[in-house]
Design a protein around this motif. Structure first.
Motif, mmCIF file in Angstrom:
data_model
loop_
_atom_site.group_PDB
_atom_site.id
_atom_site.type_symbol
_atom_site.label_atom_id
_atom_site.label_comp_id
_atom_site.label_asym_id
_atom_site.label_seq_id
_atom_site.Cartn_x
_atom_site.Cartn_y
_atom_site.Cartn_z
ATOM 1 N N LEU A 247 0.819 -1.202 0.000
ATOM 2 C CA LEU A 247 0.000 0.000 0.000
ATOM 3 C C LEU A 247 0.854 1.254 0.000
ATOM 4 C CD1 LEU A 247 -2.753 1.395 0.175
ATOM 5 C CD2 LEU A 247 -2.640 1.115 2.674
ATOM 6 N N ALA A 248 1.924 1.240 0.827
ATOM 7 C CA ALA A 248 2.808 2.398 0.865
ATOM 8 C C ALA A 248 3.505 2.590 -0.478
ATOM 9 C CB ALA A 248 3.845 2.225 1.981
ATOM 10 N N PRO A 417 10.989 10.288 17.111
ATOM 11 C CA PRO A 417 9.528 10.420 17.256
ATOM 12 C C PRO A 417 8.786 9.624 16.191
ATOM 13 C CG PRO A 417 10.621 12.558 17.444
ATOM 14 C CD PRO A 417 11.661 11.586 16.995
ATOM 15 N N GLN A 418 7.584 9.131 16.576
ATOM 16 C CA GLN A 418 6.817 8.300 15.650
ATOM 17 C C GLN A 418 6.265 9.103 14.475
ATOM 18 O OE1 GLN A 418 3.833 6.306 17.946
ATOM 19 N NE2 GLN A 418 5.322 5.067 19.095
ATOM 20 N N ARG A 419 6.163 10.413 14.613
ATOM 21 C CA ARG A 419 5.573 11.225 13.551
ATOM 22 C C ARG A 419 6.627 11.802 12.604
ATOM 23 N NH1 ARG A 419 0.257 12.346 14.333
ATOM 24 N NH2 ARG A 419 -0.615 11.785 16.353
ATOM 25 N N GLN A 420 7.822 11.254 12.588
ATOM 26 C CA GLN A 420 8.842 11.667 11.641
ATOM 27 C C GLN A 420 8.565 10.990 10.299
ATOM 28 O OE1 GLN A 420 11.208 13.826 11.657
ATOM 29 N NE2 GLN A 420 11.326 14.463 13.805
ATOM 30 N N HIS A 421 7.604 11.566 9.555
ATOM 31 C CA HIS A 421 7.204 10.934 8.296
ATOM 32 C C HIS A 421 8.296 11.041 7.234
ATOM 33 C CE1 HIS A 421 3.271 10.347 9.987
ATOM 34 N NE2 HIS A 421 3.091 11.651 10.169
ATOM 35 N N GLY A 422 9.143 12.088 7.349
ATOM 36 C CA GLY A 422 10.211 12.214 6.366
ATOM 37 C C GLY A 422 11.187 11.056 6.455
ATOM 38 N N LEU A 423 11.624 10.719 7.664
ATOM 39 C CA LEU A 423 12.527 9.578 7.839
ATOM 40 C C LEU A 423 11.830 8.277 7.442
ATOM 41 C CD1 LEU A 423 14.194 10.498 11.249
ATOM 42 C CD2 LEU A 423 15.149 10.745 8.964
ATOM 43 N N ALA A 424 10.544 8.147 7.812
ATOM 44 C CA ALA A 424 9.803 6.943 7.436
ATOM 45 C C ALA A 424 9.690 6.824 5.922
ATOM 46 C CB ALA A 424 8.415 6.963 8.069
ATOM 47 N N GLY A 425 9.488 7.953 5.237
ATOM 48 C CA GLY A 425 9.418 7.915 3.779
ATOM 49 C C GLY A 425 10.731 7.499 3.150
ATOM 50 N N MET A 426 11.850 8.029 3.675
ATOM 51 C CA MET A 426 13.152 7.625 3.144
ATOM 52 C C MET A 426 13.402 6.140 3.384
ATOM 53 S SD MET A 426 15.758 10.796 3.974
ATOM 54 C CE MET A 426 15.273 11.078 5.663
ATOM 55 N N ARG A 427 13.063 5.687 4.575
ATOM 56 C CA ARG A 427 13.258 4.270 4.880
ATOM 57 C C ARG A 427 12.417 3.388 3.946
ATOM 58 N NH1 ARG A 427 12.595 4.756 9.715
ATOM 59 N NH2 ARG A 427 14.718 4.541 10.515
ATOM 60 N N HIS A 428 11.186 3.813 3.691
ATOM 61 C CA HIS A 428 10.337 3.002 2.822
ATOM 62 C C HIS A 428 10.843 2.995 1.387
ATOM 63 C CE1 HIS A 428 6.830 1.103 1.141
ATOM 64 N NE2 HIS A 428 6.695 2.112 0.301
ATOM 65 N N ARG A 429 11.349 4.124 0.918
ATOM 66 C CA ARG A 429 11.883 4.135 -0.450
ATOM 67 C C ARG A 429 13.062 3.175 -0.578
ATOM 68 N NH1 ARG A 429 10.065 8.178 -3.786
ATOM 69 N NH2 ARG A 429 8.831 9.833 -2.794
ATOM 70 N N VAL A 430 13.881 3.086 0.460
ATOM 71 C CA VAL A 430 14.995 2.135 0.433
ATOM 72 C C VAL A 430 14.474 0.701 0.474
ATOM 73 C CG1 VAL A 430 17.027 1.326 1.696
ATOM 74 C CG2 VAL A 430 16.608 3.767 1.441
ATOM 75 N N GLN A 431 13.459 0.453 1.316
ATOM 76 C CA GLN A 431 12.896 -0.887 1.422
ATOM 77 C C GLN A 431 12.229 -1.333 0.124
ATOM 78 O OE1 GLN A 431 10.328 -0.659 4.823
ATOM 79 N NE2 GLN A 431 12.020 -0.788 6.303
ATOM 80 N N MET A 432 11.733 -0.399 -0.654
ATOM 81 C CA MET A 432 11.138 -0.756 -1.944
ATOM 82 C C MET A 432 12.154 -1.437 -2.854
ATOM 83 S SD MET A 432 8.788 2.603 -2.769
ATOM 84 C CE MET A 432 8.545 2.070 -4.461
ATOM 85 N N PHE A 433 13.438 -1.084 -2.672
ATOM 86 C CA PHE A 433 14.497 -1.688 -3.492
ATOM 87 C C PHE A 433 15.286 -2.729 -2.690
ATOM 88 C CE2 PHE A 433 13.480 2.271 -5.511
ATOM 89 C CZ PHE A 433 13.595 2.019 -6.871
ATOM 90 N N PHE A 434 14.706 -3.174 -1.546
ATOM 91 C CA PHE A 434 15.326 -4.212 -0.714
ATOM 92 C C PHE A 434 16.723 -3.801 -0.266
ATOM 93 C CE2 PHE A 434 12.455 -6.149 -3.786
ATOM 94 C CZ PHE A 434 11.564 -6.792 -2.942
ATOM 95 N N GLY A 435 16.854 -2.530 0.103
ATOM 96 C CA GLY A 435 18.132 -2.015 0.571
ATOM 97 C C GLY A 435 18.169 -1.846 2.081
ATOM 98 N N GLU A 436 19.180 -1.116 2.544
ATOM 99 C CA GLU A 436 19.394 -0.876 3.972
ATOM 100 C C GLU A 436 19.463 0.624 4.212
ATOM 101 O OE1 GLU A 436 22.900 -2.881 5.147
ATOM 102 O OE2 GLU A 436 22.131 -4.896 4.728
ATOM 103 N N PHE A 437 18.757 1.060 5.255
ATOM 104 C CA PHE A 437 18.721 2.473 5.614
ATOM 105 C C PHE A 437 19.222 2.617 7.041
ATOM 106 C CE2 PHE A 437 16.553 6.261 7.272
ATOM 107 C CZ PHE A 437 16.954 7.199 6.331
ATOM 108 N N ALA A 438 20.223 3.481 7.250
ATOM 109 C CA ALA A 438 20.822 3.630 8.572
ATOM 110 C C ALA A 438 20.932 5.104 8.916
ATOM 111 C CB ALA A 438 22.207 2.978 8.629
ATOM 112 N N GLN A 460 17.702 -2.896 -12.322
ATOM 113 C CA GLN A 460 16.564 -3.585 -12.896
ATOM 114 C C GLN A 460 15.226 -3.070 -12.391
ATOM 115 O OE1 GLN A 460 17.185 -7.716 -12.082
ATOM 116 N NE2 GLN A 460 19.286 -7.717 -12.890
ATOM 117 N N GLY A 461 15.227 -2.381 -11.235
ATOM 118 C CA GLY A 461 13.983 -1.917 -10.683
ATOM 119 C C GLY A 461 13.518 -2.837 -9.553
ATOM 120 N N PRO A 462 12.635 -2.360 -8.678
ATOM 121 C CA PRO A 462 12.198 -3.164 -7.519
ATOM 122 C C PRO A 462 11.441 -4.406 -7.918
ATOM 123 C CG PRO A 462 10.903 -1.135 -7.751
ATOM 124 C CD PRO A 462 12.011 -1.033 -8.700
#
Length: 469
Positions: A247-248, A417-438, A460-462
């Motif tokens: 969904l994300a 904080p749980q409402r840090q949507h910017g960090l959550a968005g970056m993490r999700h974009r990395v997860q879309m490509f099966f990467g690692e976010f630190a 090749q794409g996600p």
């Protein structure tokens, strides 16, 4: 759902009380066994001590007799041969008899039956030593002095001493035997007590073993049930996670598509309108007579500047919605422009560590990396209060690494904080490509963001990467 009846509840309470009673009884048995064993060991040591003391007492009596015999033999040898070397055992015995007799007096304080015999023995020994001393003195008076060391009186005293010592020795042995028999009886009683307690402890241990076996079986059943529940919950969580991730991803892709559509409409529609309005305004300025234009020139110039500002705002909005450099020149040029624009607008020194040539990447991968860098710089602008920023893109074997670092105020990365949507968005974009976010950050130590994407997923794409996995 299984209901617990009152009978089962009472049975459970009884079982718990029974276990507690068994544990208390077991502790009492172990303590009693310990006390009994200690008692038995003490009695055994006492019996051994009595044997040793009896041997020492009888040994002192024998030693006293041997010392008297040595003294008598030494005097007899001196009287027969007039050799002073024979007096050495006599003189040594005189020195040790008194000490041995004192030890015998201490023994008599324990064996009280020998008190009268000790008094008689002391007198006999005194008389015997006096006779021996007199014999030695007479022998030293001359070769013709009379000899009486082996006379009738001396032998009578010696026989009386032997008889008295034998009686004392017999009473000492009898006293020691009585003490030893009492200790043996005590050890025997203690042995039966220890055996009884050991049997009780063995029975109790057997009962506890049975109870523990039942508890272990019950715990294994509970563990199996918990494992089944955990597996079911894990499957459910995994399914929900996949759904939320899909969904994300769908929302992210939809937003990017909507931004691209909006950018095209702004570029085509609004851009055309603003350009036409500017051209019309410029045409009016050219067509008006100078005399008629003079009173309105300032207003026309302000109108043209407003139209230019609108066109620039339109261009900036389009760049934010869908960077044209990303499509036209590639990711490296877009990141370089992003860093330079950030440095100009914020006054922060930006160090770029980018490849010299552009990388041929699919639009999805380029857009994801660009958005991560863009969001990171936005967070630095809003929160970091940094003076230096480093933006880097590195192509390593089998992976691509994007780094954004600053020397700002930082934050506690473990308590984001749980409402840090910017960090959550970056993490999700990395997860879309099966990467690692630190994220590495501490208060006062700046922030370091590292996004590592597998090269296969980037190229090749996600969707292709997901198929490979």
């Amino acid at each position: 759902m299984q209901l617990i009846t009152p009978l089962q509840s009472r049975s459970g309470r009884f079982t718990r009380h029974g276990r507690h009673a068994m544990l208390a009884l077991g502790c009492a048995l172990v303590l009693s066994l310990f006390v009994s064993s200690f008692w038995q060991a003490t009695a055994s040591l006492k019996a051994l001590g009595e044997l040793q003391l009896q041997a020492e007492r009888t040994g002192r009596l024998d030693s006293l007799l041997i010392q008297l015999v040595d003294a008598e033999n030494g005097v007899r040898g001196y009287l027969l041969g007039r050799d002073r070397n024979y007096l050495e055992p006599y003189l040594n015995s005189l020195a040790t008899i008194e000490y041995t007799l004192e030890d015998v007096r201490h023994d008599v304080e324990i064996v009280r039956d020998n008190q009268e015999a000790l008094a008689q023995l002391t007198g006999l020994i005194t008389l015997k030593l006096r006779i021996l001393s007199g014999e030695v003195a007479r022998a030293r008076g001359g070769p013709d002095a009379p000899r009486g060391a082996t006379g009738t009186a001396g032998r009578r005293y010696m026989d009386s001493i032997r008889k008295t010592l034998a009686e004392m020795k017999s009473r000492t042995v009898a006293h020691g035997q009585r003490s030893f028999d009492a200790s043996i009886a005590h050890v025997e009683r203690t042995r039966w007590v220890v055996a009884t307690l050991s049997a009780g402890a063995l029975v109790l241990l057997t009962a506890l073993f049975v109870v523990l076996r039942r508890q272990i079986a019950l715990r294994e059943q509970i563990a199996d049930l918990l494992q089944q529940e955990n597996e079911q919950l894990e499957r459910l969580v995994r399914a929900r996670t996949v759904e939320l991730s899909d969904l994300a991803s769908y929302l992210t892709n939809t937003r990017e598509a909507e931004q691209a559509r909006l950018a095209r409409e702004l570029h085509d529609e609004l851009g055309a309108l603003l350009t036409a309005a500017k051209m019309d305004a410029a045409w009016v300025v050219r067509k008006l007579e100078p005399a008629a234009l003079a009173p309105h020139r300032e207003r026309f110039e302000r109108l043209l500047k407003t139209l230019d500002s609108g066109i620039a705002l339109k261009r900036r909005i389009i760049d934010d919605l869908r960077p044209p450099l990303l499509q036209d020149l590639g990711l490296v040029a877009a990141l370089r422009t992003l860093g330079e624009d950030f440095a100009k607008s914020s006054g922060v020194r930006v160090t770029l560590e980018l490849p010299d040539t552009d990388l041929e990447l699919p639009p999805e991968s380029s857009l994801a990396l660009f958005r991560i860098a863009q969001e990171a710089l936005t967070n630095i602008r809003r929160h970091a209060q940094a003076h230096n920023v480093k933006l880097g893109l590195q192509l390593a074997p089998e992976r691509m690494i994007l780094r954004v670092e600053d020397d700002g105020v930082g934050f506690d990365a473990s308590r984001t904080p749980q409402r840090q949507h910017g960090l959550a968005g970056m993490r999700h974009r990395v997860q879309m490509f099966f990467g690692e976010f630190a994220i590495d950050s501490r208060p006062g130590a700046g922030t370091r963001i590292r996004a590592t994407l597998p090269l296969a997923a980037v190229v090749q794409g996600p969707a292709a990467a997901a198929t490979d996995q």
